[in-house]
Motif scaffolding. Structure first.
Motif, PDB file in Angstrom:
ATOM      1  N   THR A 207       1.965  11.080 -10.705  1.00 29.36           N
ATOM      2  CA  THR A 207       0.759  10.309 -10.142  1.00 29.36           C
ATOM      3  C   THR A 207       0.297  10.847  -8.851  1.00 29.36           C
ATOM      4  O   THR A 207       1.089  11.185  -8.042  1.00 29.36           O
ATOM      5  N   GLN A 208      -1.022  10.533  -8.488  1.00 27.10           N
ATOM      6  CA  GLN A 208      -1.777  11.034  -7.427  1.00 27.10           C
ATOM      7  C   GLN A 208      -3.113  10.539  -7.504  1.00 27.10           C
ATOM      8  O   GLN A 208      -3.679   9.943  -8.465  1.00 27.10           O
ATOM      9  N   ASP A 209      -3.704  10.419  -6.215  1.00 19.59           N
ATOM     10  CA  ASP A 209      -5.052   9.866  -6.030  1.00 19.59           C
ATOM     11  C   ASP A 209      -6.178  10.937  -5.712  1.00 19.59           C
ATOM     12  O   ASP A 209      -7.219  10.679  -5.351  1.00 19.59           O
ATOM     13  N   PHE A 210      -5.530  12.379  -5.806  1.00 15.47           N
ATOM     14  CA  PHE A 210      -6.536  13.487  -5.735  1.00 15.47           C
ATOM     15  C   PHE A 210      -7.244  13.641  -7.207  1.00 15.47           C
ATOM     16  O   PHE A 210      -6.550  14.557  -7.780  1.00 15.47           O
ATOM     17  N   CYS A 211      -7.995  12.795  -7.471  1.00 14.25           N
ATOM     18  CA  CYS A 211      -8.731  12.772  -8.850  1.00 14.25           C
ATOM     19  C   CYS A 211     -10.242  12.708  -9.028  1.00 14.25           C
ATOM     20  O   CYS A 211     -10.674  11.873  -8.154  1.00 14.25           O
TER      21      CYS A 211
ATOM     22  N   SER B 178      -9.649  14.529  -1.280  1.00 12.82           N
ATOM     23  CA  SER B 178      -9.666  13.531  -0.182  1.00 12.82           C
ATOM     24  C   SER B 178      -8.548  12.254  -0.586  1.00 12.82           C
ATOM     25  O   SER B 178      -8.741  11.374  -0.023  1.00 12.82           O
ATOM     26  N   GLY B 179      -7.532  12.802  -1.342  1.00 11.23           N
ATOM     27  CA  GLY B 179      -6.411  11.574  -1.776  1.00 11.23           C
ATOM     28  C   GLY B 179      -5.650  11.440  -0.674  1.00 11.23           C
ATOM     29  O   GLY B 179      -5.608  12.125   0.477  1.00 11.23           O
TER      30      GLY B 179
ATOM     31  N   GLU C  64       9.116   3.060   0.783  1.00 16.00           N
ATOM     32  CA  GLU C  64       7.899   2.106   0.646  1.00 16.00           C
ATOM     33  C   GLU C  64       7.036   2.863   1.649  1.00 16.00           C
ATOM     34  O   GLU C  64       7.512   2.896   2.738  1.00 16.00           O
ATOM     35  N   ALA C  65       5.557   2.885   1.470  1.00 17.81           N
ATOM     36  CA  ALA C  65       4.734   3.637   2.330  1.00 17.81           C
ATOM     37  C   ALA C  65       3.793   2.575   2.662  1.00 17.81           C
ATOM     38  O   ALA C  65       3.504   1.759   1.908  1.00 17.81           O
ATOM     39  N   SER C  66       3.096   2.934   4.189  1.00 21.13           N
ATOM     40  CA  SER C  66       1.993   2.023   4.573  1.00 21.13           C
ATOM     41  C   SER C  66       0.825   1.916   3.737  1.00 21.13           C
ATOM     42  O   SER C  66      -0.003   0.854   3.729  1.00 21.13           O
ATOM     43  N   ASN C  67       0.527   2.880   2.695  1.00 23.41           N
ATOM     44  CA  ASN C  67      -0.625   3.147   2.087  1.00 23.41           C
ATOM     45  C   ASN C  67      -0.676   2.400   0.688  1.00 23.41           C
ATOM     46  O   ASN C  67      -1.599   2.472  -0.167  1.00 23.41           O
TER      47      ASN C  67
ATOM     48  N   VAL D 281      -6.122   6.783  -9.807  1.00 21.90           N
ATOM     49  CA  VAL D 281      -5.171   7.783 -10.050  1.00 21.90           C
ATOM     50  C   VAL D 281      -5.096   8.449 -11.224  1.00 21.90           C
ATOM     51  O   VAL D 281      -5.868   8.152 -12.191  1.00 21.90           O
ATOM     52  N   CYS D 282      -4.333   9.650 -11.250  1.00 22.01           N
ATOM     53  CA  CYS D 282      -4.330  10.372 -12.395  1.00 22.01           C
ATOM     54  C   CYS D 282      -2.909  11.010 -12.447  1.00 22.01           C
ATOM     55  O   CYS D 282      -2.118  10.974 -11.752  1.00 22.01           O
ATOM     56  N   GLY D 283      -2.725  11.610 -13.760  1.00 22.87           N
ATOM     57  CA  GLY D 283      -1.170  12.388 -13.752  1.00 22.87           C
ATOM     58  C   GLY D 283      -0.427  11.773 -15.248  1.00 22.87           C
ATOM     59  O   GLY D 283      -0.988  10.973 -15.793  1.00 22.87           O
TER      60      GLY D 283
END
Length: 323
Positions: A94-98, A104-105, A167-170, A194-196
Motif C-alpha cells: 500500500t502507498q499514497d503515491f496514487c 507527493s505521497g 507506528e508512524a506520526s502520519n 491509497v493503492c496497491g
C-alpha cells in the motif's frame, strides 16, 4: 429485519421471527443470521449498533482500516476483499503515491515475497517501509537502512506479545508477527487515497482490483502483477493449488485446519465467515513441505483468530499441543 404483522399473532402484536408474538417495541433484529433482542448491541468495526423496534440504529464513526497479508499469498484488503496471489517479487502492499498524488505521497510499504515450500506458493519474507526514513523488517527484527534529511515523519516501535509494532506520526501502523503475517493499519485520513495490493480503502470491495495504471481488473493475477516493483520479475500466470500437487498432505491439512470450523471457534462463526480462512489454512498446510509446516498452520489459524477478535469474539485456541 423488522417484525411483521402475521396471521399467527393477535391484532397489535408482531411475529418475532422466533415463533412468538411481541409488541412492536420488543421486535428483535437480525445480524449475520443471529437474532438480537430489542436493546441489545453489536459491534460492527468501530461502530456500535443498537436494536430498536426491529431495526438497527448505529453510530457513524469512520473506522481505521486494516489490511492483512499472511501465509502463502493470502490478502484481505482494507475493504475486506479476500484473495490469493502467489507472486515471487517485491510488490507495493500500500502507498499514497496514487493518481494525482503520484509524486507527493507520504509513505509506501513494500512486501518482498519468496517461495515457501516446493509447490511454488510464496510467503512474505520481508517488509520495507518508506516514511522519509526507510525501515526493513526481516529475520525477526527491523533496522533503519536510510534516513532523508529534514523529513518530519517520526516513528516508534514496541513489542506487544508475539508482534512487533511500528507506528508512524502520519497515521500509518504496521503489526508484524516476525514470520509471514503483517497487518497494516491506516487512520481514516487515508480513505480513498491509497493503492496497491491492499486496495483503495474507500469502503467498497468491488473496486479493490485497481491496477497501477488505474484500470479495474477482475483477475487477481493481473491485478497483483501490476504492482510488482521490478519488470525483471516474471508475471504470475496460473493459480497454484498445492493440495493437488501434494495430495498425500491433503488429509493431514484438512484434519489440522478443521479447528477453524469446530466448536472451538463457534462463538465467532456467525461474526466472521470461517470458510475462506479454512480453505486458506488447508492451502498453506499442503504447501509448507520444506519444514515449518506447523508454523504455516499456526499462522493460518491465528489469522482467523485475529479477525474474530476484531469482531469482539475472543477465542482462546492455543494449547500446549496446538501452536
Amino acid at each position: 429485519a423488522e417484525c411483521i404483522s402475521g396471521c399467527i399473532c393477535p391484532a397489535g402484536l408482531y411475529d418475532d421471527g422466533r415463533g412468538g408474538c411481541v409488541e412492536q417495541k420488543d421486535c428483535p433484529c437480525s445480524h449475520n443470521n443471529q437474532w438480537y433482542s430489542s436493546g441489545e448491541k453489536v459491534k460492527v468495526g468501530c461502530n456500535t449498533c443498537t436494536c430498536q423496534k426491529g431495526a438497527w440504529s448505529c453510530s457513524e464513526y469512520t473506522c481505521y482500516g486494516t489490511c492483512m497479508i499472511y501465509g502463502s499469498g493470502h490478502y484481505v484488503t482494507f475493504d475486506e476483499k479476500f484473495y490469493d496471489f502467489d507472486g515471487s517479487c517485491e510488490y507495493v502492499a500500500t502507498q499514497d503515491f496514487c493518481g494525482d498524488n503520484s509524486s507527493s505521497g507520504s509513505f509506501s510499504i513494500i512486501t518482498e515475497n519468496v517461495p515457501c515450500g516446493t509447490t511454488g506458493v510464496t510467503c512474505s519474507k520481508a517488509i520495507k517501509i518508506f516514511l522519509g526514513v526507510k525501515l526493513k523488517l526481516e529475520n525477526k527484527d527491523y533496522r533503519e537502512i536510510q534516513r532523508d534529511v529534514g523529513d518530519d515523519v517520526r516513528y516508534w516501535n514496541r513489542t506487544v506479545g508475539l508482534y512487533l509494532v511500528i507506528e508512524a506520526s502520519n497515521g500509518v501502523m504496521l503489526i508484524w508477527d516476525k514470520k509471514t503475517t503483517v497487518f497494516i493499519k491506516l487512520t481514516p485520513d487515508f480513505k480513498g487515497k491509497v493503492c496497491g495490493l491492499c486496495g483503495n480503502f474507500d469502503g467498497k470491495s468491488n473496486n479493490d482490483f485497481t491496477t497501477r495504471s488505474g484500470l479495474q481488473e477482475s483477475s487477481a493475477l493481473k491485478f497483483g502483477n501490476s504492482w510488482k516493483q521490478s519488470s525483471m520479475c516474471p508475471d504470475v500466470t496460473t493459480e497454484i493449488k498445492p493440495c493437488d500437487i501434494k495430495p498425500h498432505r491433503k488429509s493431514w491439512a484438512e484434519k489440522e485446519c478443521s479447528i477453524i470450523q469446530s466448536e472451538v471457534f463457534e462463538i465467532c462463526h456467525s461474526k466472521v465467515d470461517p470458510k475462506p480462512y479454512y480453505e486458506a489454512c488447508v492451502h498453506d498446510a499442503c504447501s509448507c513441505d520444506s519444514g515449518g509446516d506447523c508454523e504455516c498452520f499456526c499462522s493460518a489459524v491465528a489469522a482467523y483468530a485475529q479477525e474474530c477478535t476484531k469482531a469482539e469474539a475472543c477465542v482462546f485456541w492455543r494449547t500446549p499441543d496446538i501452536c
